[in-house]
Design an enzyme around this catalytic site. Structure first.
Site, short mmCIF file in Angstrom:
data_model
loop_
_atom_site.label_atom_id
_atom_site.label_comp_id
_atom_site.label_asym_id
_atom_site.label_seq_id
_atom_site.Cartn_x
_atom_site.Cartn_y
_atom_site.Cartn_z
N TRP A 21 0.81 -1.22 0.00
CA TRP A 21 0.00 0.00 0.00
C TRP A 21 0.84 1.28 0.00
CZ3 TRP A 21 -2.49 1.90 5.16
CH2 TRP A 21 -3.29 3.02 4.92
N ARG A 22 1.94 1.26 0.80
CA ARG A 22 2.67 2.51 1.00
C ARG A 22 3.86 2.68 0.06
NH1 ARG A 22 0.97 4.58 6.20
NH2 ARG A 22 -0.02 2.97 7.45
N TYR A 55 -4.09 0.93 -4.73
CA TYR A 55 -2.98 1.43 -3.89
C TYR A 55 -2.13 2.44 -4.65
CZ TYR A 55 -4.00 -1.97 -0.18
OH TYR A 55 -4.60 -2.68 0.84
N ARG A 131 -13.92 -4.31 0.02
CA ARG A 131 -14.87 -3.80 1.04
C ARG A 131 -16.25 -4.32 0.72
NH1 ARG A 131 -13.30 -0.66 5.52
NH2 ARG A 131 -11.13 -0.11 5.13
N SER A 160 -12.37 -8.94 2.26
CA SER A 160 -11.65 -8.04 3.16
C SER A 160 -12.67 -7.10 3.80
CB SER A 160 -10.60 -7.25 2.38
OG SER A 160 -9.92 -6.36 3.22
N GLN A 182 -9.54 -10.39 5.16
CA GLN A 182 -8.44 -9.50 5.57
C GLN A 182 -9.04 -8.30 6.30
OE1 GLN A 182 -5.42 -6.56 3.35
NE2 GLN A 182 -5.05 -8.69 2.79
N THR A 263 5.78 -1.45 6.60
CA THR A 263 6.88 -0.50 6.70
C THR A 263 7.61 -0.35 5.35
OG1 THR A 263 8.99 0.00 7.75
CG2 THR A 263 8.43 -2.32 7.61
N1 LIG Z 1 -7.69 -4.61 3.26
C1 LIG Z 1 -7.66 -3.35 3.63
O1 LIG Z 1 -8.69 -2.66 3.67
C2 LIG Z 1 -6.35 -2.74 4.02
C3 LIG Z 1 -6.31 -1.47 4.63
C4 LIG Z 1 -5.05 -0.96 4.99
C5 LIG Z 1 -3.90 -1.70 4.75
N2 LIG Z 1 -3.98 -2.92 4.12
C6 LIG Z 1 -2.78 -3.74 3.86
O2 LIG Z 1 -2.03 -3.82 5.05
C7 LIG Z 1 -0.70 -3.43 4.79
C8 LIG Z 1 -0.07 -2.88 6.03
O3 LIG Z 1 -0.77 -1.72 6.48
P1 LIG Z 1 0.04 -0.60 7.25
O4 LIG Z 1 1.11 -0.07 6.38
O5 LIG Z 1 -0.93 0.35 7.85
O6 LIG Z 1 0.73 -1.52 8.40
P2 LIG Z 1 1.56 -1.23 9.69
O7 LIG Z 1 2.71 -2.17 9.63
O8 LIG Z 1 0.63 -1.27 10.86
O9 LIG Z 1 2.07 0.27 9.59
C9 LIG Z 1 3.20 0.63 8.86
C10 LIG Z 1 3.44 2.10 9.14
O10 LIG Z 1 3.87 2.24 10.48
C11 LIG Z 1 5.06 3.02 10.49
N3 LIG Z 1 5.90 2.68 11.63
C12 LIG Z 1 6.21 3.51 12.61
N4 LIG Z 1 7.01 2.94 13.51
C13 LIG Z 1 7.23 1.70 13.09
C14 LIG Z 1 7.99 0.61 13.59
N5 LIG Z 1 8.67 0.68 14.74
N6 LIG Z 1 8.00 -0.52 12.89
C15 LIG Z 1 7.32 -0.61 11.74
N7 LIG Z 1 6.57 0.39 11.22
C16 LIG Z 1 6.54 1.53 11.88
C17 LIG Z 1 5.71 2.71 9.17
O11 LIG Z 1 6.63 3.76 8.87
P3 LIG Z 1 8.01 3.42 8.09
O12 LIG Z 1 7.61 3.12 6.69
O13 LIG Z 1 8.77 4.68 8.25
O14 LIG Z 1 8.65 2.26 8.79
C18 LIG Z 1 4.52 2.68 8.24
O15 LIG Z 1 4.12 3.99 7.86
C19 LIG Z 1 -0.82 -2.45 3.62
O16 LIG Z 1 0.39 -2.32 2.89
C20 LIG Z 1 -1.88 -3.14 2.80
O17 LIG Z 1 -1.30 -4.17 2.02
C21 LIG Z 1 -5.19 -3.45 3.78
#
Ligand SMILES: NC(=O)c1ccc[n+]([C@@H]2O[C@H](COP(=O)([O-])OP(=O)(O)OC[C@H]3O[C@@H](n4cnc5c(N)ncnc54)[C@H](OP(=O)(O)O)[C@@H]3O)[C@@H](O)[C@H]2O)c1
Length: 298
Positions: A21-22, A55, A131, A160, A182, A263
């Site tokens: 996603w990011r 994404y 969704r 999801s 998911q 991340t």
């Molecule tokens: N199905 C859905 O509706 C849905 C919705 C949202 C997400 N998703 C999926 O879930 C995946 C993960 O979501 P998410 O990115 O929100 O997950 P996450 O792992 O909870 O969050 C990652 C974010 O936290 C930050 N972060 C801050 N401190 C951290 C640390 N100590 N360790 C690791 N990360 C830290 C990261 O920054 P840095 O990059 O600087 O490390 C990054 O911006 C997405 O890529 C997507 O594939 C699905």
């Protein structure tokens, strides 16, 4: 890294999944940097990647797909999951008047075909309905998902952000099993444990995938100091980082929850596997719950 099947009928994926996603938010979106993230995952056995058509304002799949186009042998070393049904407001669709969901057969099929082109592959390992759509016709959507499998465009399908009744309705109109739901699960978002979503996944023997397992980084915000105190103590005891304890909290659940990590930081990506070594007994698991909830369980 050990692997698991989302469902008895597959697919087999890595115990941790990397979410894409990011990747378009990273200041470095060069091919070399995207490939470095993929390699950092593969080197520790994280072979499964979570995508969605939308994404990065419809850009992430193509960014990632460039790595496969440059090295087609990569595809055999990974599993690709993608999602569709959200129609975003975007410069790419200038005539769109509102964000909406579309679970029509025509839309789902077209989006999956676009994902296949963007990812430079002829099949996905799983396609998820992103969704729940209030206008879903379960017969039409179910038949479209079955056809995606029958036509070889995906090896499996799932959902999801579905509530149990949404999943049950769609499954009732399908021949193939839904292999996952998911959903957001992390210490700050615990509702899936009590609203029937995890219970349903356990009953259907499908492993739930947990998005935002670190609450998108919110676990480390200053207002959650009591939670960080507990995570930090356990992290010190086990010589890991707080984020790894939080991932371990999901892994410790008997539902076989699959964390989807987001991340962009290569050092953090490279350490993700260490979460698999975290050991949490029942009382420690509830310490994390209690610190996150701000009160003891009833
Ligand atoms: N199905 C859905 O509706 C849905 C919705 C949202 C997400 N998703 C999926 O879930 C995946 C993960 O979501 P998410 O990115 O929100 O997950 P996450 O792992 O909870 O969050 C990652 C974010 O936290 C930050 N972060 C801050 N401190 C951290 C640390 N100590 N360790 C690791 N990360 C830290 C990261 O920054 P840095 O990059 O600087 O490390 C990054 O911006 C997405 O890529 C997507 O594939 C699905």
């Amino acid at each position: 890294m050990y692997r698991l099947s989302l469902h008895a009928q597959g697919p087999e994926i890595s115990r941790l999944v990397y979410g894409v996603w990011r990747i378009a938010d990273d200041p470095d979106t060069s091919d070399a940097h995207v490939r470095a993230k993929i390699d950092a995952c593969l080197e520790q056995g994280i072979s499964s990647f979570d995508h969605a058509d939308i994404y990065g304002d419809y850009s992430c799949e193509a960014l990632f797909g460039r790595a496969i186009a440059a090295d087609p042998a990569l595809r055999q070393r990974m599993e690709l999951i993608s999602k569709c049904d959200i129609a975003l407001m975007s410069m790419r669709y200038p005539k769109r008047r509102v964000k909406f969901y579309d679970t029509s057969a025509a839309y789902i099929t077209a989006q999956v075909e676009t994902s296949l082109r963007n990812l430079h592959t002829d099949y996905l390992d799983a396609v998820l309905i992103h969704r729940p759509d209030p206008l879903m016709d379960p017969q039409e959507t179910g038949a479209a998902l079955d056809a995606l499998i029958d036509d070889g465009k995906t090896r499996s399908v799932g959902v999801s952000n579905f509530m149990p009744w949404d999943t049950e309705l769609l499954q009732s109109a399908m021949r193939h099993p839904l292999v996952t739901n998911q959903i957001e699960i992390n210490p700050l978002e615990r509702s899936a444990f009590t609203d029937g979503r995890i219970a349903q996944a356990q009953r259907l023997k499908m492993a739930p995938m947990a998005w935002s397992p670190l609450a998108g980084g919110q676990l480390f915000a200053s207002e959650h100091a009591p939670l960080q105190e507990v995570l930090g103590r356990i992290a010190n005891e086990q010589s890991v980082q707080m984020s790894e304890v939080a991932i371990g909290w999901l892994l410790a659940h008997p539902a076989q929850i699959v964390p989807v990590l987001g991340t962009n930081n290569i050092d953090r990506i490279s350490r993700l596997h260490t979460a698999l070594a975290v050991q949490l007994d029942r009382e420690t698991w509830f310490e994390i719950w209690t610190a996150a909830a701000g009160q003891e369980v009833p």
